[in-house]
Structures are given as structure tokens and as C-alpha cells.
Design an enzyme around this catalytic site. Structure first.
Site, PDB file in Angstrom:
ATOM      1  N   PRO A 547       0.816  -1.227   0.000  1.00 59.96           N
ATOM      2  CA  PRO A 547       0.000   0.000   0.000  1.00 59.96           C
ATOM      3  C   PRO A 547       0.845   1.270   0.000  1.00 59.96           C
ATOM      4  CG  PRO A 547      -0.870  -1.569   1.564  1.00 59.96           C
ATOM      5  CD  PRO A 547       0.429  -2.142   1.084  1.00 59.96           C
ATOM      6  N   CYS A 548       0.402   2.222  -0.788  1.00 58.37           N
ATOM      7  CA  CYS A 548       1.177   3.451  -0.931  1.00 58.37           C
ATOM      8  C   CYS A 548       0.494   4.607  -0.224  1.00 58.37           C
ATOM      9  CB  CYS A 548       1.299   3.806  -2.397  1.00 58.37           C
ATOM     10  SG  CYS A 548      -0.298   4.201  -3.085  1.00 58.37           S
TER      11      CYS A 548
END
Length: 587
Positions: A547-548
Site C-alpha cells: 500500500p502506498c
DNA sequence: TGTACGATGAATGTGCCA
DNA sequence: TGGCACATTCATCGTACA
């Protein structure tokens, strides 16, 4: 349907339970364990002098029964617990192998198949057991579990729980903490602390325990070492190439390549491929590279593959020679990709390509403001108006869909730009908002496929994939479009929407392999991975982008790097990759 | 309750010029 | 080389509404 869906993580670990389960293993002695897991007095069923006679009938020795009654009084449940514990003590180490096998859950389920409850229940000894709890414990002991494990499971799950679920609970308890997955949201330091406190597992064979302990120690040691590395602020900044062409992209001059260095321990199968946003906060890529064997990231802008930009970094151990593009090659300009917009495109909007596809779109109010501003200006808007309109169009990726009229991209246009088949995210109960969210988080298929294309000649008969943070299946679609048969895919994805989309694509494309779903990467244990690997013969590729949310520039409130609540899952990626690689080395 | 909408900047990199 | 203006960005959260 060819696919099977294992609903993993069915056990809900709340914090208290986690600690209690941990206690099974962390108690310093068997006596402690018995004390910890003795049934409460409320659950006892005292039956006076008949108790001793009954336990003698059950086959326990007179000495053991007397000792147990002395220690526990007429508390039948506690007496039985003690007796079972004594019996366990007496068992020779050789007998442990049944419950020591890390694949015990599978064995247990097999036992359930070939040794049905009915058969056990007709056993004379079983009939003599007085309470339902005793019978359940006896069943589980018959199956090879220890009494205290059985009692702990019953206490946690309730007496009404089916045997199969109790077996699952015990198996999960045995293995979950092994990989620290059950420690959930705890910080890494706390996890380490918990592990040190736990003293390692109790119920595994010595050989397997030693192996997993060693691997875990190595992992922890390595991580501590990496975290304690002095921060060299000059060297920690990973410079982005300009143009962002990585180790090379089609139709562009080859970049001047430095010596690509893959350490020995990172070479070969299982290959891995990690992705995240290129424009992460300072130091993040350096950290990720340090954890992933010091391999230099490959930064690529997808604008060299399609009509929209997407600046991403990839850390992988794949060969980089003789890559090939997906065919047919996608349109590379806005007008080629969206020809119906060409007639409305004003000459002063010089954009040839779109910016990054994000998870949210421009508002209707904004498009209305733009329309009014342009209409008011006549055929040739004032420079100020042009500047404002272009600025907003670039910011929100707006396209011209009518006279003086701009609009955000439609989901199906995003699918096309991202390299997914039409309607990939459409229908099946998925809202438009969800479509935008999942597409904004996806791989650009053509870009990823270009990197993965080298796998085709390496695995002509198909590939087994561990897909972490699968999303809507960008990796799977890329491999499929490359013509690499997907023999087995173990997908780890927390979003139900994404799992539905991937499953739907899998079914529609008549995949011949197996697709297995896991939900939460934090709950994926060494045991579960080993089960998959023993079935599939290991993994050929581990792929995924963590996840960014806490790295992306669009995040205005919680852009706090790898410390963020979502982006810290990078360390879970590292945990899994390291676990799988070490397991495969020892197979 | 689920969905859609709209307001909410800052961090980082790039390009240009003195 | 440093300073400045400019461009870009896998997002979050509160609110309205059906």
C-alpha cells in the site's frame, strides 16, 4: 469451477485472545500450562466418589488418578485435565510426530475424513466419558492433539464448536505466533519483545521448531540490523532517472546502465517483483531497497507504455535481457486512446498524454466552472483562463467531451488505459466509486508485463504465483496476456471488492489452474505458506505492490512514510518474501 | 447504510536563469 | 551552484442524500 477459495483467517484474533494463545506456549512448564488452562469451577461437574472409579475405567493408572484427585479435589474437569497432562508427559518423544508435523492441520483434516466422528464415538472408552467436554477432549486427543491444547481451544471457541473448527483453532494457535502474524498492529519492537517473551513454540517437532526459530531469528536480526543502519542522508536518497525509463523501455534510447547487482541470496527462484510509487518521501526507497537485498529499484514511467503517466519504482530479481512488449501495443497518445474526444479538444490544450490515474476524480462543480469560464471567453480564451483550465485539467485528468465541456475519465476508459480488459471492474455489485478506487491502485498492465515477459521462456509450462496485495489482479492479467499459464495463484488481498473482481476475471477467462484467496497478509502464517508450497511445489514468482497510502503525494493528512498504518505493510511483504525464500532453500 | 461529492495542501522533483 | 517558479501526485475526511 476450477478454482478453490480457501477462506483463510477465519479465526478472529482479538488482543486478549492472542496473548492467551501465546500463553499456551510461553508457560515455563507443563504444570503452568495446566494451571493456565484448567477449566473454571463454573464449568465443573463434580460427581463425588464415582469420579475415581470412572477415571480408572478410562484406563488411567490408580497412582495417577489419586495424585490428580489430591491436587484437584472432586473437580472432575480439573482432574481429567491433570490426568491427560500426566499422560502427555509420559508419552515418548517419538510419539510427538503426529502433532509435531507443521502440516498438522492438513493431517488433522485428513484424519477427520478417514476417521469420522461416528467411529470414534462408538468406541467403548469414549462412551464412558461423562461430560460433553470430556468427550470432545478425548476426540481431539485421539486425533493426536495434547489435552491442554484441546481444552484451550474449547475454552476459547465454546463447547458447541464443531471438531473441525477446534482443529483449525489449535492449528492456528500452534503456528500463528511463529510468524508473528498474530501480533497484528503491534509495532515491530513490540513484536520482537513478544517473541522474545514467548520462548518459541512448544508443539512442533524439534527439527521444524529449530528451523523456524532459526529463520525467525535471522529475520529479526536482519531487520534490526537494517533498522539500525546509520542514516547517511547523502546516500539514502535514491535518485530518480530522467527520463524515467528504468533499465530500458520500448522505442526509447537505452539508458546507460550501471552494473546491475543481485546478491547471491536474492538470485533465482522464487523470483520476486515489488512495486510502489516512485515519488515517495525521502529515504523510503532506500529503506525498501535495503530490506529487499540492496537491489537497486527500477523506476519507470508508464507513459512509455500507454497514454497515461504512472511513475513507479520496481524492485525485482528478474533478468532484464530480451524483454518483450504485450501485443497489440496500446495507444500512446490521448487522441489515439480516446479518439471520440479529438473533435472537442481545443488547440490551446497541448496535452498529448494524461497524468497519473488516481483513486478519485474531479468534481462536477469544477467541470461546470471550467465550462462557464471557457464559454464566457469566446473562441479564444484569455491567457489567464487558459492557464486556469489547463492547470485544472492536468490536476484532475479531465478530457474534452463536448464543446467547452470537460469531464473526468470514465471507469471503462481507465480500464483501457491501465491495460485491463473491458468491464474488468464493472458490475457484480461494485459501485463507480469503488471502480475508481481500485483502478487508481492498480498496476499498469503493459508496463508490468514488459518486465515479466522474461518469465515466459523460463516457465513455458506455467507458473505458480504468490500474489501479495493482489488488488484487481494486474499481475495475473499481465501473466495471462503474456501467454504464461497460471498453474497456481495464491492471492493475498484484504479488499473483498478486489477479491471479487479477480475471482470473476479468473472464472471468465477459464483458467485451468487453482486460485486461492487469503485476506490479510498479517495473518498469513508459515504453516499456511508451507501447506501451499507442498501442494504446488513452491512458488515461481512472488509479486505485489504494498500500500502506498502513506507514501503518495496525494495524501494530505497521513503521508508519514513506512511508519504509516497502511504503508508499513511493506514489512509484511518483506516477511513473506523472506519466509518463502528461506523455506524453499530448505526444501 | 452505502454512495457520491467536494474541500482539504504539502512534499518532492524539474527546469530555468542569474 | 543556488534560488525560484512550476508541475505532479496508486488520498483522506466530512457531509449530503437516497
Amino acid at each position: 469451477m476450477d478454482s478453490s477459495s480457501i477462506e483463510s483467517n477465519s479465526i478472529e484474533w482479538n488482543t486478549e485472545d492472542e496473548l492467551d494463545v501465546d500463553n499456551i506456549s510461553s508457560s515455563s512448564s507443563h504444570q503452568d500450562q495446566i494451571a493456565d488452562f484448567a477449566p473454571s469451577s463454573s464449568s465443573c461437574n463434580c460427581r463425588g466418589s464415582n469420579t475415581i472409579h470412572q477415571f480408572l475405567q478410562m484406563g488411567f493408572s490408580k497412582e495417577m488418578v489419586i495424585k490428580a484427585v489430591k491436587e484437584n479435589g472432586q473437580n472432575e474437569g480439573a482432574v481429567l485435565d491433570a490426568l491427560l497432562a500426566y499422560k502427555t508427559f509420559e508419552e515418548s518423544p517419538e510419539d510427538e510426530h503426529v502433532l509435531d508435523d507443521p502440516c498438522h492441520a492438513e493431517l488433522a483434516s485428513n484424519v477427520l475424513d478417514v476417521y469420522p466422528d461416528k467411529e470414534i464415538c462408538e468406541n467403548e472408552e469414549f462412551k464412558n466419558l461423562s461430560t460433553e467436554k470430556d468427550r470432545t477432549v478425548s476426540l481431539l486427543v485421539e486425533m493426536g492433539y495434547q489435552a491442554e491444547e484441546a481444552l484451550a481451544a474449547i475454552d476459547r471457541c465454546s463447547l458447541d464448536t464443531p471438531i473441525a473448527e477446534l482443529v483449525e483453532f489449535i492449528s492456528a494457535a500452534q503456528f500463528a505466533y511463529h510468524t508473528d502474524a498474530q501480533l497484528g498492529e503491534l509495532s515491530y519492537d513490540n513484536k520482537i519483545h513478544q517473541h522474545q517473551k514467548l520462548n518459541g513454540p512448544v508443539y512442533m517437532s524439534k527439527k521444524k521448531r529449530k528451523f523456524y526459530d532459526n529463520e525467525m531469528r535471522k529475520l529479526q536480526k536482519q531487520r534490526k540490523y537494517l533498522e539500525k543502519q546509520p542514516m547517511d542522508h547523502d546516500n539514502e536518497i535514491v535518485h530518480l532517472p530522467n527520463p524515467m525509463v528504468g533499465f530500458g523501455v520500448p522505442n526509447q534510447p537505452s539508458p546507460v546502465l550501471f552494473q546491475r547487482r543481485i546478491p547471491d541470496e536474492a538470485e533465482g527462484r522464487p523470483y520476486f517483483y515489488f512495486e510502489n510509487v516512485a515519488l515517495a518521501p525521502k529515504g523510503v526507497w532506500h529503506t525498501m531497497s535495503r530490506f529487499l537485498y540492496y537491489i537497486d529499484p527500477e523506476f519507470v514511467d508508464s507513459k512509455f507504455f500507454c497514454a497515461a503517466a504512472r511513475k513507479r519504482g520496481y524492485i525485482h530479481n528478474l533478468p532484464i535481457e530480451n524483454r518483450s512488449q504485450l501485443l497489440p501495443t496500446p495507444p500512446s497518445t490521448i487522441h489515439e486512446a480516446l479518439p471520440h474526444t479529438k473533435q472537442y479538444w481545443p488547440s490551446w490544450d497541448k496535452r498529448m498524454q494524461l497524468n497519473c490515474i488516481l483513486t478519485c476524480i474531479g468534481s462536477a462543480k469544477l467541470t461546470d466552472r471550467i465550462k462557464k469560464a471557457v464559454e464566457k471567453s469566446g473562441d479564444e480564451p484569455l491567457p489567464g483562463v487558459k492557464k486556469y483550465v489547463i492547470q485544472q485539467c492536468k490536476k484532475w485528468n479531465l478530457i474534452w467531451v463536448g464543446k467547452n465541456k470537460v469531464a473526468p475519465l470514465e471507469p471503462h476508459e481507465m480500464e483501457m488505459l491501465m491495460g485491463f480488459p473491458p468491464n474488468h471492474t464493472r458490475g457484480g455489485g461494485i459501485s463507480r466509486t469503488e471502480q475508481y478506487t481500485v483502478l487508481g491502485n492498480a498496476f499498469q498492465v503493459d508496463t508490468v508485463a514488459y518486465h515479466l515477459s522474461v518469465l515466459k521462456r523460463m516457465f513455458p509450462d506455467g507458473i505458480s504465483v504468490l500474489s501479495l496485495f493482489s488488488g484487481i489482479g494486474g499481475a495475473e492479467v499481465a501473466l495471462h496476456r503474456l501467454g504464461i499459464p497460471l498453474r497456481n495463484v495464491v492471492s493475498v488481498e484484504i479488499s473483498e471488492t478486489c477479491r471479487k473482481i479477480l475471482q470473476s476475471w479468473w472464472d471468465e477467462t477459464n483458467q485451468q489452474g487453482k486460485l486461492i484467496h487469503f485476506h490479510d497478509i498479517r495473518m498469513v502464517t508459515a504453516h499456511e505458506l508451507e501447506k501451499c508450497m507442498s501442494t504446488f511445489g513452491g512458488f515461481d514468482l512472488i509479486i505485489g505492490g504494498s500500500p502506498c497510502n502513506n507514501l503518495a503525494g496525494g495524501n494530505r493528512s497521513t503521508r508519514n512514510g513506512l511508519e504509516g498504518s497502511k504503508s508499513c505493510l511493506f514489512f509484511e511483504y518483506y516477511r513473506i518474501i523472506e519466509l518463502v525464500r528461506s523455506m524453499m532453500r530448505h526444501r
